[in-house]
Design a protein around this motif. Structure first.
Motif, PDB file in Angstrom:
ATOM      1  N   ILE A  23      -8.597 -16.555  49.076  1.00 50.59           N
ATOM      2  CA  ILE A  23      -8.283 -15.288  48.417  1.00 50.59           C
ATOM      3  C   ILE A  23      -7.493 -15.613  47.158  1.00 50.59           C
ATOM      4  CG2 ILE A  23      -7.117 -13.065  48.638  1.00 50.59           C
ATOM      5  CD1 ILE A  23      -7.347 -13.803  51.808  1.00 50.59           C
ATOM      6  N   THR A  24      -7.938 -15.078  46.026  1.00 47.73           N
ATOM      7  CA  THR A  24      -7.241 -15.329  44.772  1.00 47.73           C
ATOM      8  C   THR A  24      -7.512 -14.190  43.799  1.00 47.73           C
ATOM      9  OG1 THR A  24      -6.741 -17.034  43.137  1.00 47.73           O
ATOM     10  CG2 THR A  24      -9.068 -16.707  43.691  1.00 47.73           C
ATOM     11  N   ARG A  25      -6.966 -14.328  42.601  1.00 43.97           N
ATOM     12  CA  ARG A  25      -7.128 -13.301  41.573  1.00 43.97           C
ATOM     13  C   ARG A  25      -7.796 -13.929  40.357  1.00 43.97           C
ATOM     14  NH1 ARG A  25      -2.171  -9.851  41.109  1.00 43.97           N
ATOM     15  NH2 ARG A  25      -3.266  -8.961  42.866  1.00 43.97           N
ATOM     16  N   THR A  26      -8.831 -13.245  39.885  1.00 44.72           N
ATOM     17  CA  THR A  26      -9.515 -13.651  38.663  1.00 44.72           C
ATOM     18  C   THR A  26      -9.226 -12.613  37.592  1.00 44.72           C
ATOM     19  OG1 THR A  26     -11.575 -12.445  39.023  1.00 44.72           O
ATOM     20  CG2 THR A  26     -11.360 -14.614  40.099  1.00 44.72           C
ATOM     21  N   VAL A  33     -13.416 -15.240  49.256  1.00 46.78           N
ATOM     22  CA  VAL A  33     -14.608 -16.070  49.414  1.00 46.78           C
ATOM     23  C   VAL A  33     -14.713 -16.475  50.879  1.00 46.78           C
ATOM     24  CG1 VAL A  33     -15.759 -18.204  48.735  1.00 46.78           C
ATOM     25  CG2 VAL A  33     -14.378 -16.955  47.056  1.00 46.78           C
ATOM     26  N   LEU A  34     -15.863 -16.192  51.473  1.00 46.41           N
ATOM     27  CA  LEU A  34     -16.157 -16.552  52.853  1.00 46.41           C
ATOM     28  C   LEU A  34     -17.367 -17.492  52.864  1.00 46.41           C
ATOM     29  CD1 LEU A  34     -15.955 -12.973  54.402  1.00 46.41           C
ATOM     30  CD2 LEU A  34     -14.241 -14.781  54.618  1.00 46.41           C
ATOM     31  N   LEU A  48      -1.296 -16.048  42.850  1.00 49.28           N
ATOM     32  CA  LEU A  48      -1.277 -16.776  44.108  1.00 49.28           C
ATOM     33  C   LEU A  48      -2.687 -17.036  44.614  1.00 49.28           C
ATOM     34  CD1 LEU A  48       0.875 -17.717  46.188  1.00 49.28           C
ATOM     35  CD2 LEU A  48       0.543 -15.541  47.335  1.00 49.28           C
ATOM     36  N   VAL A  49      -2.902 -18.251  45.099  1.00 47.43           N
ATOM     37  CA  VAL A  49      -4.130 -18.603  45.807  1.00 47.43           C
ATOM     38  C   VAL A  49      -3.746 -18.752  47.273  1.00 47.43           C
ATOM     39  CG1 VAL A  49      -5.881 -20.372  46.180  1.00 47.43           C
ATOM     40  CG2 VAL A  49      -5.181 -19.803  43.868  1.00 47.43           C
ATOM     41  N   ARG A  50      -4.511 -18.103  48.148  1.00 50.92           N
ATOM     42  CA  ARG A  50      -4.297 -18.234  49.596  1.00 50.92           C
ATOM     43  C   ARG A  50      -5.545 -18.848  50.200  1.00 50.92           C
ATOM     44  NH1 ARG A  50      -3.629 -12.453  51.105  1.00 50.92           N
ATOM     45  NH2 ARG A  50      -3.790 -13.291  53.193  1.00 50.92           N
ATOM     46  N   ILE A  51      -5.344 -19.942  50.926  1.00 53.29           N
ATOM     47  CA  ILE A  51      -6.445 -20.632  51.593  1.00 53.29           C
ATOM     48  C   ILE A  51      -6.160 -20.588  53.083  1.00 53.29           C
ATOM     49  CG2 ILE A  51      -7.680 -22.810  51.861  1.00 53.29           C
ATOM     50  CD1 ILE A  51      -6.576 -23.536  49.004  1.00 53.29           C
ATOM     51  N   ALA A  61      -0.453 -21.273  47.081  1.00 47.52           N
ATOM     52  CA  ALA A  61      -0.059 -21.993  45.876  1.00 47.52           C
ATOM     53  C   ALA A  61      -0.095 -21.052  44.676  1.00 47.52           C
ATOM     54  CB  ALA A  61      -0.968 -23.185  45.634  1.00 47.52           C
ATOM     55  N   VAL A  62       0.801 -21.291  43.746  1.00 45.71           N
ATOM     56  CA  VAL A  62       0.829 -20.564  42.484  1.00 45.71           C
ATOM     57  C   VAL A  62      -0.116 -21.280  41.527  1.00 45.71           C
ATOM     58  CG1 VAL A  62       2.276 -19.823  40.559  1.00 45.71           C
ATOM     59  CG2 VAL A  62       3.246 -20.007  42.851  1.00 45.71           C
ATOM     60  N   VAL A  63      -0.933 -20.512  40.814  1.00 46.96           N
ATOM     61  CA  VAL A  63      -1.781 -21.090  39.778  1.00 46.96           C
ATOM     62  C   VAL A  63      -1.551 -20.331  38.481  1.00 46.96           C
ATOM     63  CG1 VAL A  63      -3.571 -21.918  41.355  1.00 46.96           C
ATOM     64  CG2 VAL A  63      -3.808 -19.671  40.311  1.00 46.96           C
TER      65      VAL A  63
END
Length: 123
Positions: A23-26, A33-34, A48-51, A61-63
């Motif tokens: 899960i992330t933000r574009t 994404v599954l 934030l990216v969540r895996i 993680a912060v991107v």
């Protein structure tokens, strides 16, 4: 069925392994994404990216900027800059935000806001 995920920045590899979702933000908005997701190339927003790892805790993680690529159950997150959320010091990030706002440095302020969101658990 699982995704193979890699999260990297120029400085280091943050995480790689099998996951059930990302899960992330574009720049177009939030995305999840599954396994079986259609091929995709997107520009990342600061945040934030969540895996959701198959074996272990959720990876956060912060991107700051970069790209997300999805193809054949492989997810590549190529960040311009990244830091695991558990390495963020909230007090330092808040101080960086104050300094950036006072100096008018918009890029540094964006980075500090992303760090604060990650440290405080905001999505």
């Amino acid at each position: 069925m699982a995704l193979y995920v890699e999260l990297v920045s120029p400085e280091r590899s943050i995480w790689s392994g099998e996951a059930s979702r990302v899960i992330t933000r574009t720049i177009e908005g939030d995305i999840g994404v599954l396994p079986g997701h259609a091929p995709l190339l997107a520009v990342l927003s600061n945040g934030l990216v969540r895996i959701v790892a198959d074996n272990g805790p959720e990876v956060r993680a912060v991107v700051l900027g970069g790209f997300l690529s999805v193809a054949d159950d492989r997810v590549s997150i190529l960040a311009e800059w990244s830091q695991p959320a558990d390495e963020v010091d909230l007090a330092t990030a808040q101080s960086e935000l104050r300094d950036a706002e006072q100096s008018g440095d918009a890029d540094a302020a964006d980075r500090a806001r992303a760090l604060i969101a990650a440290a405080s658990g905001a999505a």
